[in-house]
Design a protein around this motif. Structure first.
Motif, PDB file in Angstrom:
ATOM      1  N   SER A  32       0.836  -1.203   0.000  1.00  0.00           N
ATOM      2  CA  SER A  32       0.000   0.000   0.000  1.00  0.00           C
ATOM      3  C   SER A  32       0.868   1.249   0.000  1.00  0.00           C
ATOM      4  O   SER A  32       2.071   1.183   0.316  1.00  0.00           O
ATOM      5  N   PRO A  33       0.304   2.406  -0.332  1.00  0.00           N
ATOM      6  CA  PRO A  33       1.093   3.646  -0.272  1.00  0.00           C
ATOM      7  C   PRO A  33       1.708   3.892   1.105  1.00  0.00           C
ATOM      8  O   PRO A  33       2.887   4.274   1.198  1.00  0.00           O
ATOM      9  N   ALA A  34       0.952   3.684   2.184  1.00  0.00           N
ATOM     10  CA  ALA A  34       1.498   3.889   3.525  1.00  0.00           C
ATOM     11  C   ALA A  34       2.656   2.939   3.787  1.00  0.00           C
ATOM     12  O   ALA A  34       3.673   3.328   4.394  1.00  0.00           O
ATOM     13  N   GLU A  35       2.526   1.703   3.325  1.00  0.00           N
ATOM     14  CA  GLU A  35       3.610   0.735   3.499  1.00  0.00           C
ATOM     15  C   GLU A  35       4.817   1.106   2.644  1.00  0.00           C
ATOM     16  O   GLU A  35       5.971   0.886   3.043  1.00  0.00           O
ATOM     17  N   GLY A  36       4.568   1.665   1.469  1.00  0.00           N
ATOM     18  CA  GLY A  36       5.676   2.111   0.620  1.00  0.00           C
ATOM     19  C   GLY A  36       6.502   3.185   1.293  1.00  0.00           C
ATOM     20  O   GLY A  36       7.742   3.161   1.253  1.00  0.00           O
ATOM     21  N   ILE A  37       5.844   4.144   1.928  1.00  0.00           N
ATOM     22  CA  ILE A  37       6.561   5.188   2.659  1.00  0.00           C
ATOM     23  C   ILE A  37       7.351   4.577   3.805  1.00  0.00           C
ATOM     24  O   ILE A  37       8.502   4.963   4.069  1.00  0.00           O
ATOM     25  N   LEU A  38       6.763   3.600   4.480  1.00  0.00           N
ATOM     26  CA  LEU A  38       7.448   2.932   5.591  1.00  0.00           C
ATOM     27  C   LEU A  38       8.704   2.209   5.104  1.00  0.00           C
ATOM     28  O   LEU A  38       9.727   2.184   5.805  1.00  0.00           O
ATOM     29  N   PHE A  40      10.669   3.163   2.713  1.00  0.00           N
ATOM     30  CA  PHE A  40      11.697   4.202   2.584  1.00  0.00           C
ATOM     31  C   PHE A  40      12.210   4.648   3.946  1.00  0.00           C
ATOM     32  O   PHE A  40      13.413   4.815   4.153  1.00  0.00           O
ATOM     33  N   GLU A  41      11.301   4.873   4.872  1.00  0.00           N
ATOM     34  CA  GLU A  41      11.665   5.494   6.140  1.00  0.00           C
ATOM     35  C   GLU A  41      12.378   4.547   7.109  1.00  0.00           C
ATOM     36  O   GLU A  41      13.278   4.960   7.831  1.00  0.00           O
ATOM     37  N   LYS A  42      11.970   3.277   7.120  1.00  0.00           N
ATOM     38  CA  LYS A  42      12.482   2.373   8.151  1.00  0.00           C
ATOM     39  C   LYS A  42      13.219   1.157   7.621  1.00  0.00           C
ATOM     40  O   LYS A  42      13.910   0.473   8.378  1.00  0.00           O
ATOM     41  N   GLY A  43      13.056   0.852   6.344  1.00  0.00           N
ATOM     42  CA  GLY A  43      13.692  -0.347   5.811  1.00  0.00           C
ATOM     43  C   GLY A  43      15.196  -0.200   5.707  1.00  0.00           C
ATOM     44  O   GLY A  43      15.690   0.785   5.155  1.00  0.00           O
ATOM     45  N   SER A  44      15.933  -1.180   6.222  1.00  0.00           N
ATOM     46  CA  SER A  44      17.390  -1.157   6.075  1.00  0.00           C
ATOM     47  C   SER A  44      17.752  -1.510   4.639  1.00  0.00           C
ATOM     48  O   SER A  44      16.995  -2.196   3.939  1.00  0.00           O
ATOM     49  N   LEU A  45      18.916  -1.062   4.211  1.00  0.00           N
ATOM     50  CA  LEU A  45      19.321  -1.321   2.833  1.00  0.00           C
ATOM     51  C   LEU A  45      19.479  -2.819   2.583  1.00  0.00           C
ATOM     52  O   LEU A  45      19.098  -3.320   1.526  1.00  0.00           O
ATOM     53  N   SER A  46      20.021  -3.544   3.560  1.00  0.00           N
ATOM     54  CA  SER A  46      20.228  -4.979   3.371  1.00  0.00           C
ATOM     55  C   SER A  46      18.898  -5.716   3.223  1.00  0.00           C
ATOM     56  O   SER A  46      18.752  -6.600   2.368  1.00  0.00           O
ATOM     57  N   TRP A  47      17.906  -5.352   4.035  1.00  0.00           N
ATOM     58  CA  TRP A  47      16.593  -6.003   3.964  1.00  0.00           C
ATOM     59  C   TRP A  47      15.875  -5.658   2.673  1.00  0.00           C
ATOM     60  O   TRP A  47      15.331  -6.530   1.986  1.00  0.00           O
ATOM     61  N   LEU A  48      15.872  -4.367   2.314  1.00  0.00           N
ATOM     62  CA  LEU A  48      15.229  -3.950   1.072  1.00  0.00           C
ATOM     63  C   LEU A  48      15.889  -4.621  -0.131  1.00  0.00           C
ATOM     64  O   LEU A  48      15.204  -5.074  -1.056  1.00  0.00           O
ATOM     65  N   GLY A  49      17.208  -4.675  -0.099  1.00  0.00           N
ATOM     66  CA  GLY A  49      17.915  -5.304  -1.210  1.00  0.00           C
ATOM     67  C   GLY A  49      17.590  -6.783  -1.335  1.00  0.00           C
ATOM     68  O   GLY A  49      17.400  -7.299  -2.441  1.00  0.00           O
ATOM     69  N   TYR A 237       9.589  11.320   0.505  1.00  0.00           N
ATOM     70  CA  TYR A 237       9.197   9.944   0.206  1.00  0.00           C
ATOM     71  C   TYR A 237       7.722   9.842  -0.186  1.00  0.00           C
ATOM     72  O   TYR A 237       7.350   9.018  -1.021  1.00  0.00           O
ATOM     73  N   GLY A 238       6.900  10.673   0.410  1.00  0.00           N
ATOM     74  CA  GLY A 238       5.486  10.674   0.046  1.00  0.00           C
ATOM     75  C   GLY A 238       5.265  11.043  -1.399  1.00  0.00           C
ATOM     76  O   GLY A 238       4.406  10.466  -2.083  1.00  0.00           O
ATOM     77  N   HIS A 239       6.035  12.011  -1.890  1.00  0.00           N
ATOM     78  CA  HIS A 239       5.919  12.404  -3.297  1.00  0.00           C
ATOM     79  C   HIS A 239       6.348  11.259  -4.217  1.00  0.00           C
ATOM     80  O   HIS A 239       5.748  11.022  -5.271  1.00  0.00           O
ATOM     81  N   ARG A 240       7.402  10.543  -3.830  1.00  0.00           N
ATOM     82  CA  ARG A 240       7.861   9.419  -4.648  1.00  0.00           C
ATOM     83  C   ARG A 240       6.789   8.330  -4.726  1.00  0.00           C
ATOM     84  O   ARG A 240       6.505   7.809  -5.809  1.00  0.00           O
ATOM     85  N   ILE A 241       6.217   7.977  -3.570  1.00  0.00           N
ATOM     86  CA  ILE A 241       5.212   6.930  -3.554  1.00  0.00           C
ATOM     87  C   ILE A 241       3.966   7.358  -4.331  1.00  0.00           C
ATOM     88  O   ILE A 241       3.374   6.560  -5.083  1.00  0.00           O
ATOM     89  N   ASP A 242       3.557   8.613  -4.193  1.00  0.00           N
ATOM     90  CA  ASP A 242       2.405   9.114  -4.950  1.00  0.00           C
ATOM     91  C   ASP A 242       2.662   8.999  -6.454  1.00  0.00           C
ATOM     92  O   ASP A 242       1.775   8.601  -7.219  1.00  0.00           O
ATOM     93  N   HIS A 243       3.860   9.333  -6.880  1.00  0.00           N
ATOM     94  CA  HIS A 243       4.235   9.232  -8.292  1.00  0.00           C
ATOM     95  C   HIS A 243       4.122   7.781  -8.760  1.00  0.00           C
ATOM     96  O   HIS A 243       3.500   7.487  -9.800  1.00  0.00           O
ATOM     97  N   MET A 244       4.717   6.867  -7.994  1.00  0.00           N
ATOM     98  CA  MET A 244       4.682   5.461  -8.385  1.00  0.00           C
ATOM     99  C   MET A 244       3.263   4.897  -8.323  1.00  0.00           C
ATOM    100  O   MET A 244       2.887   4.044  -9.139  1.00  0.00           O
ATOM    101  N   MET A 286      16.234   3.469  -3.509  1.00  0.00           N
ATOM    102  CA  MET A 286      15.220   3.875  -4.487  1.00  0.00           C
ATOM    103  C   MET A 286      14.915   2.732  -5.450  1.00  0.00           C
ATOM    104  O   MET A 286      13.748   2.439  -5.735  1.00  0.00           O
ATOM    105  N   TYR A 287      15.948   2.077  -5.962  1.00  0.00           N
ATOM    106  CA  TYR A 287      15.714   0.966  -6.880  1.00  0.00           C
ATOM    107  C   TYR A 287      14.974  -0.172  -6.185  1.00  0.00           C
ATOM    108  O   TYR A 287      14.042  -0.759  -6.743  1.00  0.00           O
ATOM    109  N   ALA A 288      15.381  -0.479  -4.966  1.00  0.00           N
ATOM    110  CA  ALA A 288      14.760  -1.591  -4.248  1.00  0.00           C
ATOM    111  C   ALA A 288      13.285  -1.320  -3.985  1.00  0.00           C
ATOM    112  O   ALA A 288      12.429  -2.181  -4.245  1.00  0.00           O
TER     113      ALA A 288
END
Length: 379
Positions: A32-38, A40-49, A237-244, A286-288
Motif C-alpha cells: 500500500s502507499p502507507a507501506e511504501g513510505i514505511l 523508505f523510512e524504516k527499511g534497512s538497505l540490506s533487507w530492502l535489497g 518519500y510521500g511524493h515518490r510513492i504518490d508518483h509510483m 530507491m531501486y529496491a
C-alpha cells in the motif's frame, strides 16, 4: 527461494510492521502507499535489497537485459525552463544550442548501416519551429530508409507542445505520429507528478495528468511506453510513492508500460546546483523500493551512464534487471547533466562482461523485450 531464504530475509529486520510487509511481498501481495513510505523510512538497505532481489529473481531469474540502440537529439533549444535541466538552452539564447535538419538526422541513422542496432531513441528540447509536421516527416524518412528500426521517440513534454501548436487533439496527434512510424514512447518528462513539486522545478510544461494521459492514449493505440521518476532533489518519500502509485494505477488500467526507470537528480550546471546529490545508499534504496512497489511493471531499468558502471552493477542486486543499451552516440543529455560517464558508449562485449562480472545472465533484447540473443555461453 525456499523457506529458509524467506526466514533469512525477515531476520534482517526486527520491527513487526516491516516483517508484515516482508511477508506480504514474499506472498505476492501488493504494497500500500502507507507501506511504501514505511519501506523508505524504516527499511534497512540490506533487507530492502534482499526483498527486491527476491522479486527480481522470481520474475526474471538472473537475466539482465540490454539492447543495441543509438540516440538522435534533434535540438537542445527549448521554450521551457526546468530548474533541474543542464541540457537545454532557452530559445532566447538559441545561438548557444543546436538544431538538426532532417537530412542531418538521417545521416546519424546512416552511420549504423550494416550494424545490428534495433532501436533509435529520439528526444530533445522543445523548439517552437520544429513542428508536428516536421517530426512526422522525420519519422517517415527513417522508416523509409530502415523499415525495421524501432523508433522510440518524444516525451509528453514535446508531444503536448507539438499537438497544441498544431491545434490537434492528443488522440489525433498520436495517430498521426504512429502512422508516420513512431513505435513507442520513452519515459522522460515525468519528473515528479506532485503539483507542489512540479510548480517549483518545472512549472511551465505539461503537468502530471497530461503526461499520464498521453501515455494512456499511446497504450490505447497499441503502443508501449516507459516511465521515469526524477528523484533526489526537493521531493520527499510521500511524493515518490504518490508518483509510483499513479503509474501503477495506469498500468493496472492499460498494461502498456514496459519498464520503470528511476532517474537520479544531478546538480551540475543547473538552477538547483545548490542541492546535494543523493548518496549511493539512497540510490540503491530507491531501486529496491521501486521493484517492491511497482509490482505490475515487468522491468526495472538503471541507466548505466548516469550511475557509472560499478554502481550499475550494484543495482542488479537491488531489483534492477535492465541496464539500457550500448548508446553508441555518446548522447549529450547524460554527459551535460553531470553523469558518471562523460563518454557513455560501450560495445556489446563490454556490456556482456559488465553483467557477467556480477554473476548475472546477459540477454540482448529489442525495445519490447523480445529476446534476440542469450549471451550466457559466448560473447
Amino acid at each position: 527461494m525456499n523457506d529458509l531464504d524467506v526466514k533469512r530475509i525477515n531476520s534482517l529486520v526486527s520491527e513487526p510492521e516491516l516483517k508484515q510487509i516482508g511477508h506480504k511481498i514474499i506472498s505476492g501481495e501488493r504494497v500500500s502507499p502507507a507501506e511504501g513510505i514505511l519501506l523508505f523510512e524504516k527499511g534497512s538497505l540490506s533487507w530492502l535489497g534482499a526483498l527486491a532481489n527476491y522479486v527480481r529473481e522470481k520474475m526474471h531469474g538472473d537475466k539482465t537485459y540490454f539492447n543495441r540502440n543509438f540516440h538522435i537529439e534533434p535540438t537542445n533549444i527549448c521554450v521551457f525552463s526546468c530548474n533541474f535541466c543542464s541540457y537545454s538552452k532557452l530559445y532566447a539564447h538559441k545561438e548557444e544550442g543546436w538544431e538538426l535538419t532532417i537530412d542531418q538526422m538521417l545521416d546519424i541513422v546512416r552511420k549504423y548501416d550494416g550494424q545490428p542496432v534495433t532501436e533509435v531513441h529520439i528526444v530533445g528540447g522543445v523548439h517552437p519551429k520544429l513542428t508536428l509536421a516536421f517530426f512526422a516527416e522525420l519519422l517517415s524518412a527513417i522508416k523509409t530508409y530502415r523499415p525495421n528500426l524501432h523508433i522510440k521517440g518524444f516525451t509528453p513534454v514535446e508531444l503536448d507542445y507539438m499537438f497544441r501548436k498544431a491545434k490537434v487533439s492528443v488522440e489525433d496527434g498520436m495517430k498521426l505520429l504512429q502512422n508516420a512510424g513512431l513505435d513507442s514512447l520513452p519515459g522522460g518528462g515525468a519528473e515528479i507528478f506532485s503539483p507542489e513539486i512540479r510548480e517549483k522545478i518545472c512549472a511551465d510544461k505539461v503537468d502530471g495528468n497530461g503526461w499520464l494521459y498521453i501515455h494512456k492514449v499511446a497504450h490505447q493505440l497499441g503502443m508501449h511506453s516507459n516511465a521515469t521518476m526524477l528523484y533526489g532533489h526537493i521531493e520527499n518519500y510521500g511524493h515518490r510513492i504518490d508518483h509510483m502509485e499513479q503509474l501503477r494505477n495506469l498500468q493496472d488500467e492499460t498494461g502498456g508500460f514496459n519498464t520503470f526507470i528511476p532517474l537520479k537528480f544531478r546538480n551540475k550546471d543547473n538552477e538547483m546546483s545548490y542541492l546535494p546529490e543523493s548518496s549511493i545508499v539512497e540510490d540503491m534504496k530507491m531501486y529496491a523500493v521501486a521493484r517492491l512497489y511497482m509490482d505490475n511493471f515487468p522491468h526495472l531499468k538503471a541507466y548505466w551512464p548516469m550511475l557509472g558502471r560499478n554502481n550499475a552493477q550494484l543495482s542488479l542486486s537491488f531489483g534492477v534487471n535492465d541496464i539500457d543499451g550500448t548508446i553508441d552516440d555518446s548522447t549529450k543529455i547524460y554527459s551535460m547533466a553531470g553523469s558518471e560517464e562523460q563518454n557513455p558508449s560501450m560495445s556489446t562485449s563490454q556490456l556482456v562482461q559488465l553483467i557477467r562480472q556480477v554473476k548475472r545472465h546477459p540477454v540482448e533484447r529489442d525495445t519490447l523485450y523480445q529476446e534476440i540473443r542469450d549471451y550466457s555461453l559466448s560473447v
